[in-house]
Design an enzyme around this catalytic site. Structure first.
Site, mmCIF file in Angstrom:
data_model
loop_
_atom_site.group_PDB
_atom_site.id
_atom_site.type_symbol
_atom_site.label_atom_id
_atom_site.label_comp_id
_atom_site.label_asym_id
_atom_site.label_seq_id
_atom_site.Cartn_x
_atom_site.Cartn_y
_atom_site.Cartn_z
ATOM 1 N N HIS A 11 -6.997 9.359 -1.426
ATOM 2 C CA HIS A 11 -6.935 9.258 0.046
ATOM 3 C C HIS A 11 -7.750 10.376 0.698
ATOM 4 C CE1 HIS A 11 -2.916 7.473 -1.179
ATOM 5 N NE2 HIS A 11 -3.442 6.492 -0.486
ATOM 6 N N GLN A 50 3.814 -6.543 2.645
ATOM 7 C CA GLN A 50 2.950 -6.712 1.480
ATOM 8 C C GLN A 50 3.677 -6.492 0.160
ATOM 9 O OE1 GLN A 50 0.263 -3.447 2.826
ATOM 10 N NE2 GLN A 50 0.146 -2.869 0.686
ATOM 11 N N LYS A 86 -10.506 1.421 -5.784
ATOM 12 C CA LYS A 86 -9.433 1.159 -6.743
ATOM 13 C C LYS A 86 -8.727 -0.142 -6.396
ATOM 14 C CE LYS A 86 -5.361 1.796 -7.188
ATOM 15 N NZ LYS A 86 -3.985 2.209 -6.971
ATOM 16 N N GLN A 108 -8.407 -5.853 -2.537
ATOM 17 C CA GLN A 108 -8.105 -5.556 -1.132
ATOM 18 C C GLN A 108 -9.395 -5.371 -0.337
ATOM 19 O OE1 GLN A 108 -4.788 -2.883 0.288
ATOM 20 N NE2 GLN A 108 -6.468 -1.418 0.407
ATOM 21 N N SER A 120 -3.255 7.077 -8.003
ATOM 22 C CA SER A 120 -2.427 6.083 -7.332
ATOM 23 C C SER A 120 -1.106 6.726 -6.972
ATOM 24 C CB SER A 120 -2.175 4.889 -8.258
ATOM 25 O OG SER A 120 -1.082 4.113 -7.772
#
Lengths: 284, 284
Positions: free
Chosen positions: A37, A61, A149, A153, A185
């Site tokens: 991030h 989601q 990653k 998406q 992650s």
């Protein structure tokens, strides 16, 4: 840096920034920020005047048996981290702000949403597309930043933005990895020490594909078999899917030819589901 | 008045208008303009600096056995009419501009889309929501104008705009009628003279509901029976549905009480499907 919790206030801040000629970059996240991030925020920092980072664990989601409730949440820590890379605003709305009573509008990217992770996680990309669309409407950024990653998406969001003619440019940045290759992650935090030690085999299996292709192996079946063999060497890991797909349509390909291919892998280590991928681009 | 056919150009025009501080009003239509559309353009004209009228027969909102191919198209005539009420721009994109190859993003307003017309026309409101969303993203108006004749459409669009936090205000204007009460519709052009003569019974049946309610009839069943009786007096007309529903949720109500109610009617005259509705608002 300001933490904004109401979408009405976030909208009016961004409205004023735009009116003042400021370029806005937007990094949507579910919090539990890590170096991946932060690299997106740094990338945004380089490209725009003001950087907005959203932190919102999006219930829509997550599937009913997924990790929505236990997903890590620590706004204070996330805000500190975002401040270290000079984010200007944290947008951390409540669930009821984004999904007030009576909410019933959902965005589907038909076809793309059903493949790869979409097959394992029905409704996942409907939730992603819907929330990203809402957040983009609130922030109205010039650029929005996503990590490679989450390859599917990025394909889904690019398709949505193109189809709906949303006025934003999507920027995709490379996956950031731990020293041993494991893709960063927020879910890595779920891993036990033993699981964590096994996890890098996911990236190892993907790297091996690159080597095989460089050595002349082109058949998708052969490459998938190699991935499955490598993963099988690690008994703690169970493959969810292996995808060798076109980078735009996400359709499976039979062989590596003249288009960009995504080699994507999802696997369970214990209860934790991790994903990773590499892109194979044709030689010039 | 300028006719714009490419969405990229329409976007850049509107972008410049906004940057110059101009307020933009948007009237989305499928062309075949009639007095109902013109009243929306006039309403917009009063409220904003620049009025954009889109003319786009949206294939995605038509079912396979509906009238997409025979829907009336006459851009020159529509442009002349729009000019008489001082529209500033006609936006008339090609189908391939709005739906380029690979298009796959659709917006569903779950629940609301399946009721009333949505039940008779599966996928209709998915098509409406999707195209309106695209058009709003291109034009980025301050206000968008819709006619009350398409009552469910206004409910669906309001819900979508609220849910997705689209930065636009939806303005709904009253249904414009012929002298004999028939709601103006581009589809009235399909009617034979004999059918045209029968058509006003649709509005007559709705008006009668108002009278009955004023006289104290409150039960939805009784009101629906009265509508069906009135329509039955006209053998050319076949009811598709009668709906007596909450004006926000579109859920059927048992009786007229303290909320705003829509009484909606869809009927076939020959092959032509017409709709109409009235709103019943509680007395202050």
């Amino acid at each position: 840096m300001e933490i904004v919790t109401r979408s009405s206030r976030m909208r009016s801040i961004c409205h004023k920034l735009r009116a003042d000629g400021q370029r806005i970059g937007f990094v949507p996240t579910m919090g539990a920020l890590h170096e991946g991030h932060l690299s997106l925020i740094r990338e945004a920092r380089k490209m725009v005047d003001k950087v907005v980072v959203s932190i919102f664990v999006n219930p829509v989601q997550f599937g009913p048996n997924e990790d929505y409730l236990r997903y890590p949440r620590d706004l204070a820590r996330d805000a500190d981290l975002a401040a270290t890379v000079d984010a200007d605003y944290i947008f951390a709305p409540a669930v009821e702000d984004i999904y007030p009573p009576g909410f019933s509008t959902y965005i589907n990217i038909e076809g793309l949403s059903d493949k790869l992770c979409g097959k394992s996680r029905p409704g996942h990309f409907r939730g992603v597309a819907t929330v990203v669309s809402i957040l983009l409407n609130v922030v109205r950024p010039h650029f929005a930043f996503f990590g490679q990653k989450d390859a599917q998406q990025t394909v889904v969001i690019k398709r949505m933005v193109k189809d709906l003619k949303t006025d934003v440019e999507i920027v995709v940045s490379p996956t950031v990895r731990e020293a041993d290759g494991l893709a960063m992650s927020s879910r890595n935090a779920y891993l036990t020490p033993v699981e964590r030690k096994a996890a890098p085999v996911i990236f190892k299996a993907l790297q091996q594909v690159k080597t095989l292709v460089d050595q002349g192996t082109n058949g998708a079946d052969d490459l998938e078999a190699a991935i499955r063999d490598t993963i099988a060497s690690e008994p703690l890991i169970k493959i969810d899917y292996v995808g060798i797909v076109d980078s735009e349509t996400l359709e499976s390909v039979d062989e590596i030819a003249d288009r960009t291919i995504i080699v994507a892998l999802a696997a369970f280590i214990g209860k934790t589901r991790l994903i990773d991928n590499i892109f194979l681009t044709p030689a010039e």
